[in-house]
Design an enzyme around this catalytic site. Structure first.
Site, short mmCIF file in Angstrom:
data_model
loop_
_atom_site.label_atom_id
_atom_site.label_comp_id
_atom_site.label_asym_id
_atom_site.label_seq_id
_atom_site.Cartn_x
_atom_site.Cartn_y
_atom_site.Cartn_z
N ARG A 114 -51.56 -50.83 -39.80
CA ARG A 114 -50.29 -51.12 -40.47
C ARG A 114 -50.62 -51.65 -41.87
NH1 ARG A 114 -46.80 -55.52 -40.89
NH2 ARG A 114 -44.57 -55.00 -40.81
N LYS A 143 -52.88 -60.27 -45.37
CA LYS A 143 -52.53 -61.46 -44.59
C LYS A 143 -53.29 -62.71 -45.04
CE LYS A 143 -50.32 -59.75 -40.48
NZ LYS A 143 -50.38 -59.46 -39.05
#
Lengths: 317, 273
Positions: free
Chosen positions: A286, A252
Site C-alpha cells: 500500500r 509512516k
C-alpha cells in the site's frame, strides 16, 4: 460470542496462549490471490495506491479531497502501475469525528465512479465499519481493507455476503483512530500472528473465499517504531502461514523515527523497507508513490528471477 | 519516618536504551536524576517505589524493566517485566547507584481513592528512615499529537496537580476526579493518592524540578521534603553531628530548641497536625 469478538476482548497476554485459531504451525505454500475477476500468483507483487477522500490525512492532507483530484489520482496510479486502489474516507489518526453517513458520502459515490471508469481495476475500501463496507461493495468494491483489526465484527460478514476479499490486520487491540501509548508485547510477532490468523479463521468461517483473504501486520498500528522494525525483520514468519501478506509502509512514523526525518522526506526509507519486505515475501504494498514502488518491486522480481529485465542489451551486442 | 518523596513520571523513553541514537528529553532525565539524588541524600534505610499498575499489591518479582517488550531488538532480561512504573522507578534507583533496601508497591489504576490514601497513610514506620519514590504521569491528552489526542480539559487538570504538589497542598490531590483522570489518560492518579495519604499530614515543602508535556503527556518531577518536627530534629542532629565542633553544636542545639518551641506554639491547624 464470535471468534472476532473474543479476539478483541483478549489482553495481549491472553492472545499469546490463544488456541483454536486454525494457525498452521509449519510453513504452508503461498496461495494465489483472487480479487475482482483477476487471479494473482504468489510471485506477483502488487501495488495498492492510496486514495484518501479526506481533508486531513497525515500525508499531503487534502490532496485528493476533491472528487476530480481523486479521479486524476486514480488515472495516474493506473498509468504508474497500480493493481489496486485503496479508497478511504477517515484518517487513521485521531481528529474530527467522521460518522458513518459522512464516510459513505466521501467514499461510495467515488467508488462507483472508479468502477465505471475501470471495470477490471481492483478497488479496495479502507474502512472498519460494516455499514460503509456494505455500501462500498454494492458500489463495486472488491476488497475490504479493515485496518483496525476486526473492531467491527460484522465487516467480514459483508465480505462473505458480497464475495469480496478482506484484509485481516493487527491493530494491537486498539479501538479505531487511537494512537499507541506505551504498548508492550512479550513477542510482537507472535501477537500479530495470533491476531491476524484468528481473523482469517473467522473470515473463512463466515464464508469469505480462502483466496480472497490477506493478512497485514499493520506497521505503527498499536506499535512503536521498534515493534514495526521487528515485524518487518520477521515478516517471513507471516509469509510462512501461506496467507498473502499486505504491508502498509508508506511514509509512516517508524520510517520517520528511524531516519529522523519529517513526513515529506520518507520516500527513500519507505522504498528501502518495501524492497526488504518484498524480498521476505510480502505481496501487496500500500503506497503513496506508485511509480517508485512499482520500480522497486520490479527490481525485486528481477533479482529473484521471477521476471526478466524489460530490455537487456548491455554486453550482449 | 518518611525522609522525603520524589515524584517522577514513567514514560518508557526515560530508559536510554529505548530512544535510539539521540538523547531524548535530557531535561526530564536530569530532573529525575536530581529528584532521586535528593531522595538518597537523606540516607534512607529503605526506598519504597509506588507505581500504578493493573492491580494493587506488593510486587515481589524482580524490579528490573525488560526493555525488549518495548524494543524487541534489544536483548531482554529473560524474565517477566514488572509493571512499567515499578520498573522505571527501579531503573532510576539503579542509575543513582542505590544499593540499599527497596520495597515495590503497585497501586491499581482503578483503585478507590480511599484505598490509595489509606495505603499511603500506613506506609510510615517511625522506626525506619523511609524514602518514597512515587511514579505517576499526568494526562496523555495534552496536545493534538499526544497519544490520546487533545482533550481541552487536560491542561487544567495537570495544572491543578502541579499546583497541589508545588504548594504542598497534597490534600487537594484527593479532590482530583478519578473518572476525569481516566478520561484524560492520567495514569498517575492512584500514585498521587498514595502520596497524598503518606505526606499530606507532614505538611511537606516541595520543589518542582520539571513540568511540561513535550510529547503530549504531562510529566511532573518534584522533590517533597516533609516538615514534621521529628524529621527536622533528626535532620538537625545529624547535620550538627557531622559538620560542627562540639561548642557550636551546643549553641545550635539551643537555637533549635528555641525554634521548635516557636514552631510548637503556632496554631496546630496551620501546621497541619
Amino acid at each position: 460470542m464470535s471468534a472476532g469478538k473474543a479476539f478483541r476482548d483478549m489482553s495481549p497476554i491472553d492472545m499469546t496462549t490463544a488456541s483454536g485459531t486454525g494457525r498452521p504451525r509449519a510453513g504452508r505454500p503461498p496461495r494465489a490471490l483472487r480479487l475482482n475477476r483477476r487471479t494473482f500468483e504468489p510471485c506477483q507483487l502488487l501495488v495498492m495506491a492510496i486514495v484518501n477522500r479526506t481533508p486531513d490525512s497525515f500525508y499531503q492532507p487534502g490532496m485528493t479531497w476533491d472528487q476530480e483530484a481523486a479521479m486524476d489520482r486514480v488515472h495516474a496510479a493506473v498509468v504508474d502501475g497500480a493493481d489496486i486502489v485503496d479508497i478511504g474516507g477517515v484518517p487513521a489518526r485521531p481528529g474530527d469525528d467522521v460518522d458513518v453517513r459522512e464516510e459513505i458520502r466521501r467514499t461510495v459515490p467515488f467508488i462507483a465512479a472508479v468502477r465505471e471508469a475501470y471495470p477490471d481495476l481492483v478497488i479496495s475500501v479502507d474502512t472498519w465499519r460494516h455499514e460503509v463496507g456494505r455500501e462500498a461493495c454494492a458500489a463495486g468494491a472488491d476488497l475490504l481493507n479493515d485496518s483496525w483489526g476486526g473492531w467491527d465484527t460484522r465487516l467480514v460478514e459483508v465480505a462473505a455476503e458480497f464475495g469480496t476479499g478482506v484484509v485481516c490486520s493487527h491493530a494491537g487491540h486498539l479501538p479505531p483512530r487511537t494512537r499507541p501509548f506505551r504498548v508492550a508485547y512479550p513477542d510482537v510477532v507472535e501477537d500479530v500472528l495470533t491476531g491476524t490468523l484468528a481473523l482469517a479463521a473467522r473470515a473463512l468461517e463466515v464464508g469469505v473465499e480462502e483466496e480472497r483473504i490477506l493478512i497485514d501486520p499493520a506497521h505503527d498500528f498499536g506499535k512503536n517504531t521498534w515493534h514495526s522494525l521487528e515485524i518487518t525483520r520477521r515478516l517471513g514468519e507471516l509469509v510462512a502461514t501461506g496467507w498473502p501478506v499486505l504491508v502498509s509502509l508508506s511514509n509512516k512514523d517508524f520510517v520517520g523515527e528511524t531516519l529522523d526525518v519529517m513526513v515529506d522526506e520518507r520516500l527513500a526509507g519507505t522504498l528501502g523497507t518495501t524492497a526488504v519486505s518484498a524480498w521476505l515475501g510480502a505481496r501487496v504494498f500500500r503506497a503513496h508513490h506508485v511509480r517508485e514502488t512499482r520500480h522497486v518491486l520490479t527490481m525485486v522480481s528481477a533479482i529473484r528471477g521471477d521476471t526478466p529485465p524489460a530490455c537487456a542489451v548491455r554486453g550482449l551486442a | 519516618m518518611i525522609t522525603g518523596a520524589a515524584l517522577c513520571p514513567s514514560p518508557p523513553l526515560l530508559c536510554p536504551e529505548l530512544t535510539g541514537g539521540r538523547a531524548v528529553a535530557p531535561e526530564l532525565r536530569a530532573a529525575c536524576r536530581e529528584a532521586v539524588g535528593r531522595l538518597l541524600r537523606e540516607d534512607p534505610e529503605v526506598v519504597v517505589i509506588i507505581g500504578p499498575a493493573a492491580a494493587s499489591g506488593p510486587w515481589f518479582g524482580g524490579g528490573r524493566l525488560n526493555p525488549s517488550i518495548f524494543a524487541p531488538a534489544i536483548a531482554g532480561t529473560g524474565s517477566d517485566s514488572p509493571p512499567l512504573a515499578i520498573g522505571l522507578g527501579s531503573m532510576l534507583l539503579d542509575q543513582a547507584g542505590y544499593r540499599g533496601r527497596r520495597r515495590l508497591q503497585a497501586v491499581g489504576y482503578d483503585e478507590a481513592a480511599s484505598v490509595c490514601v489509606k495505603l499511603g497513610a500506613e506506609l510510615d514506620d517511625p522506626s525506619v528512615r523511609m524514602a518514597l519514590l512515587v511514579i505517576g504521569d499526568g494526562s496523555a491528552r495534552r496536545s493534538l499529537k499526544a497519544p490520546g489526542y487533545l482533550d481541552p480539559r487536560a491542561e487544567a487538570f495537570d495544572a491543578e496537580c502541579e499546583r497541589a504538589i508545588r504548594t504542598g497542598d497534597l490534600g487537594a490531590l484527593q479532590r482530583l476526579d478519578q473518572t476525569l483522570a481516566r478520561d484524560l489518560m492520567a495514569t498517575g492518579w492512584p500514585a498521587w493518592q498514595v502520596l497524598s495519604g503518606a505526606l499530606a499530614p507532614l505538611n511537606p515543602v516541595a520543589e518542582v524540578l520539571f513540568s511540561g508535556a513535550p510529547f503530549g503527556v504531562g510529566y511532573l518531577v518534584a522533590y517533597l521534603n516533609p516538615c514534621s518536627l521529628s524529621a527536622r530534629e533528626a535532620w538537625l542532629s545529624s547535620a550538627i553531628g557531622t559538620l560542627l565542633s562540639e561548642d557550636d553544636q551546643q549553641t545550635l542545639l539551643k537555637a533549635a530548641a528555641i525554634m521548635n518551641r516557636i514552631a510548637d506554639s503556632r496554631p496546630r491547624q496551620a501546621r497541619g497536625t
